[in-house]
Write an enzyme that holds these catalytic residues in place. Structure first.
Site, PDB file in Angstrom:
ATOM      1  CG  ASP A   1      -6.563  -6.197  -2.195  1.00  0.00           C
ATOM      2  OD1 ASP A   1      -7.118  -5.242  -2.757  1.00  0.00           O
ATOM      3  OD2 ASP A   1      -5.408  -6.135  -1.707  1.00  0.00           O
TER       4      ASP A   1
ATOM      5  CD  GLU B   1      -0.163 -12.066  -5.746  1.00  0.00           C
ATOM      6  OE1 GLU B   1       0.274 -11.762  -6.868  1.00  0.00           O
ATOM      7  OE2 GLU B   1      -1.111 -11.479  -5.191  1.00  0.00           O
TER       8      GLU B   1
ATOM      9  CD  GLN C   1      -3.020  -0.882   0.115  1.00  0.00           C
ATOM     10  OE1 GLN C   1      -3.265   0.236  -0.336  1.00  0.00           O
ATOM     11  NE2 GLN C   1      -3.639  -1.966  -0.331  1.00  0.00           N
TER      12      GLN C   1
ATOM     13  CB  CYS D   1      -7.995   0.348  -5.542  1.00  0.00           C
ATOM     14  SG  CYS D   1      -7.494  -0.784  -6.841  1.00  0.00           S
TER      15      CYS D   1
ATOM     16  CE1 TYR E   1      -7.146 -11.200  -8.864  1.00  0.00           C
ATOM     17  CE2 TYR E   1      -8.981 -11.332  -7.337  1.00  0.00           C
ATOM     18  CZ  TYR E   1      -8.493 -11.397  -8.617  1.00  0.00           C
ATOM     19  OH  TYR E   1      -9.346 -11.665  -9.667  1.00  0.00           O
TER      20      TYR E   1
END
Length: 410
Positions: free
Chosen positions: A340, A287, A231, A367, A263
């Protein structure tokens, strides 16, 4: 088409659009205008007239300013500059901070209502401390690009033209002090500047070998490669950890179920789940990037039921569902799934696969408000409704906004 490029038009700005631009009309045609605020009248220069349905334009002069307009927080991006020479990456910097959040609330709410017929209107929350810093000093990662003369800087807004700058006000003070803005990098394309939680500022120049860094969230440490994802806002990992923990309905959570963190990166949200529900919590982080999975395995090693697997989420889910036994199906039926995805969202195929797993609840970290709203509609088609949503201003002075939503079976 193209004969109107560079032409000046004076327009009244009526609304905000996704992507950091405002909406105006000129002779009935929609015009998306950068560096403007709803309620203003501006003189704008047409930059794109290829589409029949709309044009794009850049504000050259503000004729009637909004009460919410302020001096831009970054002089390199100010409307006083020619649009071609404005630094990108701070497209809301001319808007008073609290009004930025009102506009982001509006964009998220309108996206949910238009695309998913959902009337939830989450107020965009500030990261603690950001108001005191006027929304500055938060970026821990900055990519600087190199022009043909070796000068470094951000790209101009909506272009690949490098703009040399004297400062980086959105970056942390440490990153700003360590950024090589006055150095020459002839022979390289890009310089990344990082300010991790520990170890000081570091540069990634060209194709140098990635190094392991450590990020801290509260008292917990996460290792990852300096080239890997983390982040950007220095407070974002903590804010999202708490938000994901709060988004999980404990009445629907089963620590023995086949819980998933899709993710999953280096395990941030799998760790958040484990911290909240105990070390025996069963959760698998998935992932696509193998280096991240290696670090996730290390970062999650204290949880007995946690492990990390490498795979593209859609491929992994399809194979997992294909091979699932009746017992595994029952565990998926009680599962909590964390999503995510990247900015493009999960998409129809992944939403379909997640829904086929039939989990008790899904927590989605988004996002991009439009991609999120699209996926809310996909989930609704498959029997999952958005039961709650929160929004966070993790990117002050830009148009970006983060949302955390919980889906439960209807």
């Amino acid at each position: 088409m193209g004969e109107l490029l560079g032409q000046m038009i004076e327009v009244d700005v009526t609304n905000i659009a996704h992507g950091g631009v405002s909406v105006a009309r000129h002779d009935g045609r929609v015009v998306f205008v950068s560096d403007a605020i709803p309620g203003e009248r501006v003189l704008a220069r047409i930059t794109d007239d290829k589409k029949k349905s709309f044009w794009r334009a850049e504000t050259v002069k503000v004729v009637t300013p909004s009460e919410h307009r302020q001096e831009h927080v970054w002089s390199a991006a100010s409307v006083d500059r020619d649009p071609d020479n404005r630094a990108g990456g701070a497209e809301f910097g001319h808007i008073e901070l609290s009004h930025q959040r009102e506009l982001k609330t509006q964009i998220l709410s309108e996206s949910l209502e238009r695309m998913a017929k959902v009337t939830l209107a989450p107020v965009v929350e500030a990261v603690p401390g950001d108001d005191e810093r006027k929304g500055l000093g938060w970026r821990t990662r900055v990519s600087l690009h190199v022009d043909e003369h070796g000068n470094v800087g951000p790209f101009a807004a909506r272009s690949h033209r490098v703009i040399p700058v004297a400062d980086l006000p959105l970056a942390t003070p440490e990153l700003s002090a360590g950024a090589p803005l006055d150095q020459n990098f002839t022979g390289f394309d890009r310089v990344d500047v990082l300010n991790p939680s520990t170890g000081g500022v570091r540069l990634i120049i060209g194709k140098q070998k990635p190094q392991v860094i450590t990020e801290t969230v509260g008292e917990r440490e996460f290792t990852l490669l300096d080239s890997g994802f983390w982040q950007v806002h220095h407070g974002a990992a903590q804010v999202l950890t708490s938000a994901v923990q709060d988004a999980i309905d404990p009445e629907l959570f089963d620590p023995a179920a086949s819980n998933l963190d899709l993710y999953g990166g280096v395990g941030l949200f799998a760790a958040a789940v484990g911290d909240k529900f105990g070390p025996a919590t069963k959760i698998t982080s998935v992932e696509a990037e193998s280096a991240a999975t290696d670090h996730a395995a290390q970062n999650l090693s204290e949880w007995l039921g946690a492990h990390a697997e490498t795979g593209r989420v859609d491929h992994w889910l399809r194979q997992h569902l294909k091979e699932a036994t009746a017992t595994e199906r029952a565990r998926l039926d009680k599962a909590t799934i964390i999503l995510d995805p990247p900015r493009s969202g999960a998409g129809r195929e992944v939403v379909d696969l997640v829904s086929r797993a039939h989990p008790a609840q899904v927590v989605y970290v988004a996002c991009d408000p439009v991609a999120f709203a699209r996926d809310v509609a996909f989930f609704a088609e498959r029997g999952y409704e958005l039961s709650s949503v929160r929004a966070f201003d993790l990117f002050p002075h830009t148009h970006h906004v983060e949302a955390v939503g919980t889906f439960t079976r209807k």
